[in-house]
Motif scaffolding. Structure first.
Motif, PDB file in Angstrom:
ATOM      1  N   SER A 122      13.674  -0.355   8.557  1.00  0.00           N
ATOM      2  CA  SER A 122      12.306  -0.343   8.020  1.00  0.00           C
ATOM      3  C   SER A 122      11.595   0.974   8.256  1.00  0.00           C
ATOM      4  O   SER A 122      10.578   1.249   7.628  1.00  0.00           O
ATOM      5  CB  SER A 122      11.492  -1.475   8.660  1.00  0.00           C
ATOM      6  OG  SER A 122      11.335  -1.219  10.052  1.00  0.00           O
ATOM      7  N   ARG A 223       9.224  -2.606  -4.672  1.00  0.00           N
ATOM      8  CA  ARG A 223       8.090  -2.058  -3.924  1.00  0.00           C
ATOM      9  C   ARG A 223       6.730  -2.410  -4.543  1.00  0.00           C
ATOM     10  O   ARG A 223       5.823  -2.864  -3.836  1.00  0.00           O
ATOM     11  CB  ARG A 223       8.250  -0.533  -3.783  1.00  0.00           C
ATOM     12  CG  ARG A 223       7.167   0.120  -2.946  1.00  0.00           C
ATOM     13  CD  ARG A 223       7.434   1.608  -2.797  1.00  0.00           C
ATOM     14  NE  ARG A 223       8.565   1.878  -1.927  1.00  0.00           N
ATOM     15  CZ  ARG A 223       8.471   2.029  -0.614  1.00  0.00           C
ATOM     16  NH1 ARG A 223       7.297   1.973  -0.018  1.00  0.00           N
ATOM     17  NH2 ARG A 223       9.538   2.263   0.106  1.00  0.00           N
ATOM     18  N   LEU A 226       5.776  -5.948  -3.762  1.00  0.00           N
ATOM     19  CA  LEU A 226       5.486  -6.150  -2.339  1.00  0.00           C
ATOM     20  C   LEU A 226       4.164  -5.486  -1.949  1.00  0.00           C
ATOM     21  O   LEU A 226       3.408  -6.018  -1.127  1.00  0.00           O
ATOM     22  CB  LEU A 226       6.643  -5.614  -1.480  1.00  0.00           C
ATOM     23  CG  LEU A 226       7.910  -6.477  -1.536  1.00  0.00           C
ATOM     24  CD1 LEU A 226       9.073  -5.781  -0.832  1.00  0.00           C
ATOM     25  CD2 LEU A 226       7.664  -7.852  -0.903  1.00  0.00           C
ATOM     26  N   GLU A 227       3.887  -4.340  -2.573  1.00  0.00           N
ATOM     27  CA  GLU A 227       2.601  -3.685  -2.270  1.00  0.00           C
ATOM     28  C   GLU A 227       1.436  -4.554  -2.739  1.00  0.00           C
ATOM     29  O   GLU A 227       0.424  -4.692  -2.056  1.00  0.00           O
ATOM     30  CB  GLU A 227       2.549  -2.303  -2.934  1.00  0.00           C
ATOM     31  CG  GLU A 227       3.348  -1.291  -2.129  1.00  0.00           C
ATOM     32  CD  GLU A 227       3.475   0.071  -2.799  1.00  0.00           C
ATOM     33  OE1 GLU A 227       3.986   0.988  -2.132  1.00  0.00           O
ATOM     34  OE2 GLU A 227       3.099   0.213  -3.985  1.00  0.00           O
ATOM     35  N   GLY A 230       1.166  -7.387  -0.373  1.00  0.00           N
ATOM     36  CA  GLY A 230       0.626  -6.904   0.910  1.00  0.00           C
ATOM     37  C   GLY A 230      -0.875  -6.697   0.818  1.00  0.00           C
ATOM     38  O   GLY A 230      -1.634  -7.098   1.716  1.00  0.00           O
ATOM     39  N   LEU A 256      13.778  -4.320   0.562  1.00  0.00           N
ATOM     40  CA  LEU A 256      12.650  -3.684   1.229  1.00  0.00           C
ATOM     41  C   LEU A 256      11.902  -4.771   1.993  1.00  0.00           C
ATOM     42  O   LEU A 256      11.510  -5.780   1.405  1.00  0.00           O
ATOM     43  CB  LEU A 256      11.736  -3.035   0.180  1.00  0.00           C
ATOM     44  CG  LEU A 256      10.447  -2.399   0.693  1.00  0.00           C
ATOM     45  CD1 LEU A 256      10.741  -1.223   1.625  1.00  0.00           C
ATOM     46  CD2 LEU A 256       9.592  -1.908  -0.493  1.00  0.00           C
ATOM     47  N   PRO A 258       8.622  -6.126   3.702  1.00  0.00           N
ATOM     48  CA  PRO A 258       7.194  -5.787   3.623  1.00  0.00           C
ATOM     49  C   PRO A 258       6.668  -5.208   4.931  1.00  0.00           C
ATOM     50  O   PRO A 258       5.676  -4.489   4.948  1.00  0.00           O
ATOM     51  CB  PRO A 258       6.520  -7.122   3.285  1.00  0.00           C
ATOM     52  CG  PRO A 258       7.522  -8.178   3.569  1.00  0.00           C
ATOM     53  CD  PRO A 258       8.871  -7.550   3.438  1.00  0.00           C
ATOM     54  N   LEU A 261       5.864  -1.599   4.929  1.00  0.00           N
ATOM     55  CA  LEU A 261       4.765  -1.036   4.131  1.00  0.00           C
ATOM     56  C   LEU A 261       3.540  -0.771   5.014  1.00  0.00           C
ATOM     57  O   LEU A 261       3.316  -1.493   5.995  1.00  0.00           O
ATOM     58  CB  LEU A 261       4.400  -2.001   2.997  1.00  0.00           C
ATOM     59  CG  LEU A 261       5.528  -2.247   1.984  1.00  0.00           C
ATOM     60  CD1 LEU A 261       5.078  -3.259   0.933  1.00  0.00           C
ATOM     61  CD2 LEU A 261       5.954  -0.948   1.326  1.00  0.00           C
ATOM     62  N   PRO A 262       2.765   0.264   4.661  1.00  0.00           N
ATOM     63  CA  PRO A 262       1.631   0.640   5.498  1.00  0.00           C
ATOM     64  C   PRO A 262       0.692  -0.531   5.775  1.00  0.00           C
ATOM     65  O   PRO A 262       0.323  -1.269   4.857  1.00  0.00           O
ATOM     66  CB  PRO A 262       0.904   1.724   4.664  1.00  0.00           C
ATOM     67  CG  PRO A 262       1.918   2.212   3.696  1.00  0.00           C
ATOM     68  CD  PRO A 262       2.909   1.106   3.473  1.00  0.00           C
TER      69      PRO A 262
END
Ligand code: PLP
Length: 434
Positions: A122, A223, A226-227, A230, A256, A258, A261-262
């Protein structure tokens, strides 16, 4: 009366109505020598009162027990056994005395190995204290919902779904809230559909459960999806429970998490397992990765629920993880081959359509052109061809008209079964066609 007690304990929902009524009337009363005790709502309602989705599987198992030659393409069980090197490690650990109570959150070496794996995959630095070793992904799902939801809270999950999800949520006392993912969106949920379910719920929604690579659809969330998910979790202050038990079985795109992710690591509980990636379904070993405080609280839950998992199983898991990605690719290879068989055979006909097979160990087939629902198709296929597949309806409303075919028998047997399935589908379409 004894008969009634037995009916109650096994499958009251399936009993004839008068028996159900009588059983309920007598349930909490002293009856002769027996006092028929009532069970908690939490446990008796765990399946939601309806069928649990496993009827066809049980029917196929009964036929097999009667000696009938059924090709079983139902559950996600490998056709290989656990690798002998892993079994040797388990045996050696047990013989060396690792048979007493093991550390409840997991032995330090295994927690460190999982933390190392998650960090490498990750890019998010993960400490052993952010890892809890648990008896398989199913227990991880159960515990993650206990950690995130109070009784009566809403717990979102995506339909089509792995058959245990709603029961797992009910088992934690929460209210299962299904969000339909549409076939035309590749079975990836849209944020507005999730928000609509949250808004329609009168209580407080606390968690969202996603699964990528997905069982049963084979979808791998990219992505952008998921973004979006998120961001929604941030907006609506939801825990994100990310079931990643098929992470090593990706055929298109890449897995990917989650958690990578930021801003998501602090609200994500990742569910992992050695069942699928390492062919260790029966060893019952998995993990939850999440924020330290959540893992510390989950350790308290483990102390009162499982008291950890056997030390020799943990040693074997450590050995398995240290065999590295090449070993996981070896375990996944047969499913990739059989996925290619599905693509090749389906290209020669027009009745059955495969949902894009991006990951996991199943083909998800749209059989609506046969004029049959998934359940009717699966039942007739079992009866007429002795091939057992799971009806889509076992995985939710959005999966209706589909069947899930596990890629779990040897290639030649698999190819033969699939040819027969397609022949059967063509025949049905001819009989019912326009
Ligand atoms: N999650 C998904 C999506 C699954 O398909 C399964 C098993 O089939 C599990 C979790 C549970 O796996 P286990 O408890 O064997 O780790």
């Amino acid at each position: 009366m004894m008969l009634l007690v037995l009916v109650m304990a096994s499958d009251l929902a399936a009993a004839p109505r008068p028996v159900q009524r009588f059983a309920r009337l007598t349930a909490a009363r002293p009856c002769g020598l027996l006092r028929c005790m009532t069970l908690s709502h939490r446990i008796t309602r765990i399946t939601g009162g309806g069928p649990d989705g496993w009827d066809l599987f049980r029917k196929a198992r009964r036929m097999i027990a009667e000696g009938r030659p059924v090709v079983e393409l139902t559950i996600g069980e490998h056709d290989i056994r656990t690798d002998s090197r892993i079994l040797d490690a388990m045996d050696a650990a047990a013989r060396d005395g690792h048979t007493g109570y093991a550390a409840v959150p997991g032995i330090p070496e295994l927690r460190a190995e999982i933390a190392h794996r998650v960090t490498a995959q990750s890019g998010i630095a993960t400490a052993p204290e952010e890892v809890l070793v648990v008896p398989g992904g199913q227990a991880a799902l159960f515990m993650a919902h206990h950690a995130s939801c109070d009784p009566g809270d809403g717990a979102l999950y995506i339909d089509p779904y792995y058959a245990t999800y709603p029961g797992t949520i009910r088992g934690a006392g929460a209210v299962p809230l299904a969000v339909e993912a549409r076939a035309r969106d590749g079975f990836v949920p849209r944020a507005e559909a999730i928000e609509a379910v949250i808004d329609a719920f009168e209580g407080h929604a606390r968690s969202l459960l996603i699964n990528t690579p997905n069982n049963p659809t084979g979808a791998v969330y990219g992505r952008p999806a998921l973004e979006e998910i998120g961001a929604l979790c941030g907006r609506r202050d939801l825990w994100l429970i990310s079931d990643e038990v098929y992470e090593s079985q990706v055929w298109e795109g890449e897995h990917l998490s989650p958690r990578a992710l930021p801003g998501l690591a602090e609200r994500t509980l990742v569910v992992g397992s050695l069942s699928k990636g390492h062919a260790m379904t029966g060893s019952r070993v998995g993990w939850i990765v999440g924020p330290r405080a959540a893992i510390a609280a989950l350790e308290d839950l483990a102390t009162h629920m499982t008291y950890g998992i056997p030390g020799f199983v943990q040693d074997a898991a450590l050995h398995a993880l240290r065999m590295g990605p090449a070993f996981e690719a070896e375990v996944a290879a047969p499913f990739r081959r059989r996925r290619d068989i599905v693509a090749r055979l389906l290209a020669t006909q027009e009745v059955v359509r495969a949902v894009p097979m991006q990951g996991a160990m199943y083909a998800f087939l749209d059989v609506r052109a046969t004029g049959l629902e998934g359940e009717a198709f699966a039942l007739a296929l079992l009866k007429e061809e002795a091939i057992a597949v799971m009806p889509g309806e076992s995985f939710g409303r959005a999966a209706a008209g589909h069947v899930r075919v596990a890629l779990t028998v040897a290639d030649d047997r698999f190819e033969d079964a699939l040819r027969r399935l397609l022949g059967f589908a063509a025949e049905q379409a001819r009989k019912r066609g326009p």
